[in-house]
Design an enzyme around this catalytic site. Structure first.
Site, short mmCIF file in Angstrom:
data_model
loop_
_atom_site.label_atom_id
_atom_site.label_comp_id
_atom_site.label_asym_id
_atom_site.label_seq_id
_atom_site.Cartn_x
_atom_site.Cartn_y
_atom_site.Cartn_z
N HIS A 34 0.82 -1.22 0.00
CA HIS A 34 0.00 0.00 0.00
C HIS A 34 0.85 1.27 0.00
O HIS A 34 0.35 2.34 -0.32
CB HIS A 34 -0.93 0.00 1.22
N ASP B 154 3.62 9.37 -0.80
CA ASP B 154 2.42 8.62 -0.42
C ASP B 154 2.18 7.52 -1.44
O ASP B 154 2.32 7.77 -2.65
CB ASP B 154 1.20 9.56 -0.41
P1 ADQ Z 1 -3.01 6.07 4.71
O1 ADQ Z 1 -1.60 6.52 4.91
O2 ADQ Z 1 -3.82 5.92 5.92
O3 ADQ Z 1 -3.09 4.72 3.88
P2 ADQ Z 1 -4.87 7.47 2.77
O4 ADQ Z 1 -4.77 6.79 1.47
O5 ADQ Z 1 -5.01 8.93 2.61
O6 ADQ Z 1 -3.62 7.25 3.73
O7 ADQ Z 1 -6.14 6.87 3.52
C1 ADQ Z 1 -6.60 7.44 4.69
C2 ADQ Z 1 -8.08 7.06 4.88
O8 ADQ Z 1 -8.41 7.41 6.21
C3 ADQ Z 1 -8.99 7.84 3.94
O9 ADQ Z 1 -10.03 7.02 3.52
C4 ADQ Z 1 -9.49 8.99 4.82
O10 ADQ Z 1 -10.79 9.43 4.51
C5 ADQ Z 1 -9.43 8.40 6.21
N1 ADQ Z 1 -9.08 9.45 7.18
C6 ADQ Z 1 -8.01 10.25 7.19
N2 ADQ Z 1 -8.06 11.13 8.21
C7 ADQ Z 1 -9.20 10.89 8.88
C8 ADQ Z 1 -9.85 11.48 10.02
N3 ADQ Z 1 -9.36 12.53 10.67
N4 ADQ Z 1 -11.00 10.93 10.42
C9 ADQ Z 1 -11.53 9.88 9.76
N5 ADQ Z 1 -10.99 9.31 8.67
C10 ADQ Z 1 -9.84 9.80 8.24
C11 ADQ Z 1 -2.18 3.79 3.25
C12 ADQ Z 1 -1.11 4.42 2.35
C13 ADQ Z 1 -1.77 5.27 1.26
C14 ADQ Z 1 -2.77 4.42 0.47
C15 ADQ Z 1 -3.72 3.69 1.42
C16 ADQ Z 1 -4.62 2.70 0.68
O11 ADQ Z 1 -0.21 5.21 3.11
O12 ADQ Z 1 -0.79 5.82 0.39
O13 ADQ Z 1 -3.52 5.27 -0.39
O14 ADQ Z 1 -3.01 2.96 2.41
O15 ADQ Z 1 -3.87 1.81 -0.10
#
Ligand code: ADQ
Length: 482
Positions: free
Chosen positions: A155, A363
């Site tokens: 991921h 990311d």
């Molecule tokens: P993350 O590093 O967690 O994931 P991201 O892809 O942005 O990063 O996913 C975060 C998820 O958590 C999103 O669905 C978002 O809506 C939710 N989220 C973030 N902040 C929040 C908050 N304050 N309250 C509630 N929900 C919140 C890892 C990798 C990424 C990759 C994903 C999926 O680091 O690069 O995109 O996995 O593969």
């Protein structure tokens, strides 16, 4: 159809549609419900002694979870996974540390999880393993004689070979990754970095059909960018727009423009640079004073890892300093909220804002960028400022793409986004919605699983041939993989 076994560091049993679930949980749960299967991993609990998996049934899905001892948690999770691999794979080898005992703990936990999973496996199961905590998991299963097809999806980014080599046991880890049958990355460039490493360091060979020959094995290597369900997000953003919290933020803005940022609190997300670029906007364009606010939502994660405590202090310091410098009696430039919000509510907040500000330093994909676009009202959409170092930048052609290390460029992009005419916002939004629909979350899951299932088919065809030709009775790995 064969049963699907999903393995991830954390198992998040959720009810369908529960709002807090992220992409991994929603995406794999759908697949598990379709074919029936098992979701295996850590329960999130620290226990005195790690025993047999606790098995719970929820419809067609079986959740099998195990606890970790304090030592396992410290060495495998907090140590090698999050203090070595996470920073290095995000190109922060300055923050990475290596400790032999933590690495031994990482290998030990992968071995013991593999042994626990083995007790639940059937011969025609296919196994899909997720993320950097589990790089050697297939190798540990193979040691136990498991011959089932095993796929792996990373991921987070995969670094270029020069960075990968800073992890002392790099070659052991890559050799272990080559024990999978399918290895998937978020982007073509992550995939290329892996291939470059294997070709340059381990004399592997990658062919045009996507097959990599290395460490005496043949495996499929591909890019499978993770997606979202844009229609479902658009619907919940609209439905939640009349919630109390959304209305009260709208009222408090009193006609001001709103820039929204949502991330886990992590140094890879570039939060300090983001605040500083916003500060530069306020310095260079005083016309925006009192007319725009940045809302940053960033709940703490991994709060017991020291580097995360430092980033939190640093960020709070920066928000305080910038607010102290520019705030007026009736205007706070940065609202920094250190907590988690219900997902549907976040989507409604995205819809309320004029700019999505998503500027990680690195990311894997960044689902927030995709969710921001999907949440918008197509008649009056917000603009997206997006880092070139998020995997999502490859797929969102209508974004204003920035280098998050260039504060001036970021502040100019913010100003451009805040002033963008309606027709341009609409055109950019439409340009981004098309690929989001085409490559939604089902496409990600189905394309990975279809490649893994072709391995399963190839395996059984080869086994039948081996049995017919040689009269062999024992189950063998296919000749192509020898
Ligand atoms: P993350 O590093 O967690 O994931 P991201 O892809 O942005 O990063 O996913 C975060 C998820 O958590 C999103 O669905 C978002 O809506 C939710 N989220 C973030 N902040 C929040 C908050 N304050 N309250 C509630 N929900 C919140 C890892 C990798 C990424 C990759 C994903 C999926 O680091 O690069 O995109 O996995 O593969």
């Amino acid at each position: 159809m064969s049963r699907l076994i999903v393995v991830s560091n954390r198992v998040a049993p959720i009810q369908e549609g529960k709002p807090s679930a992220g992409g991994l949980a929603i995406g794999v749960l759908d697949a598990l419900k379709e074919t029936g299967g098992v979701w295996f991993g850590w329960s999130g609990e620290i226990v005195g002694e790690s025993g047999a998996p606790v098995v719970e049934k929820g419809g067609k899905v079986t959740y099998a979870t195990v606890g970790l001892t304090r030592r396992d948690y410290d060495q495998y999770y907090r140590g090698f996974s999050n203090a070595t691999l996470w920073p290095t794979f995000h190109y922060r080898n300055d923050l990475s540390r290596f400790d032999r005992e933590e690495y031994a703990g990482y290998m030990r936990v992968n071995g013991s999880l593999a042994a626990k999973l083995k007790t639940l496996l059937k011969p025609d199961d296919i196994i899909w393993v997720h993320d950097y905590h589990m790089l050697p998991f297939a190798q540990e299963l193979r040691k136990l004689g498991v011959a089932n097809p095993i796929g792996f999806f990373l991921h987070i980014p995969f670094p270029v070979p020069e960075i990968m080599r800073t992890v002392p046991p790099h070659e052991e880890l890559i050799a272990a990754m080559c024990q999978y049958d399918v290895v998937g990355f978020q982007t073509e460039s992550d995939k290329q970095s892996f291939i470059d490493y294997v070709e340059r360091t381990s004399r592997g060979h990658f062919s045009d059909d996507g097959m990599l020959q290395a460490f005496g094995r043949m495996l499929k290597v591909g890019a499978y960018p993770i997606g979202i369900y844009p229609e479902a997000i658009a619907k919940s953003a609209e439905q939640f727009s009349d919630r109390k919290q959304v209305k009260s933020l709208r009222d408090s803005m009193r006609g001001r423009k709103l820039i929204m940022s949502v991330d886990r609190l992590d140094y890879s997300k570039g939060l300090v640079e983001r605040f500083q670029a916003f500060e530069r906007l306020l310095l260079n364009a005083p016309g925006w004073h009192g007319r725009v606010s940045l809302v940053q939502i960033a709940p703490p994660t991994r709060a017991d890892v020291q580097t995360y405590q430092r980033i939190r202090q640093n960020l709070e310091g920066e928000a305080g300093r910038i607010n102290g410098r520019f705030a007026q009696l009736d205007w706070t430039p940065i609202q920094y909220l250190n907590r988690k919000y219900e997902r549907n509510l976040l989507m409604a907040l995205f819809r309320l804002s004029q700019v999505g500000y998503v500027t990680p330093l690195r990311d894997g994909m960044n689902l927030v960028a995709k969710e921001y676009v999907a949440s918008q009202d197509p008649a009056d959409p917000g603009a997206l400022v997006l880092s070139q170092f998020a995997g999502a930048a490859d797929q969102l052609p209508g974004a204003l793409v920035v280098n998050p290390f260039d504060l001036s460029q970021m502040s100019e992009a913010l100003e451009r986004a805040l002033s963008m005419p309606l027709a341009e916002r609409q055109a950019r939004h439409a340009d981004m919605m098309a690929p989001l629909r085409e490559n939604n979350l089902s496409v990600w899951r189905d394309s990975f699983l279809s490649d893994l299932r072709s391995v399963a088919t190839a395996t059984s065809v080869t086994e039948m041939t081996v049995k017919t030709v040689k009269g062999a009775t024992e189950a063998k790995r296919p000749a192509a993989k020898a």
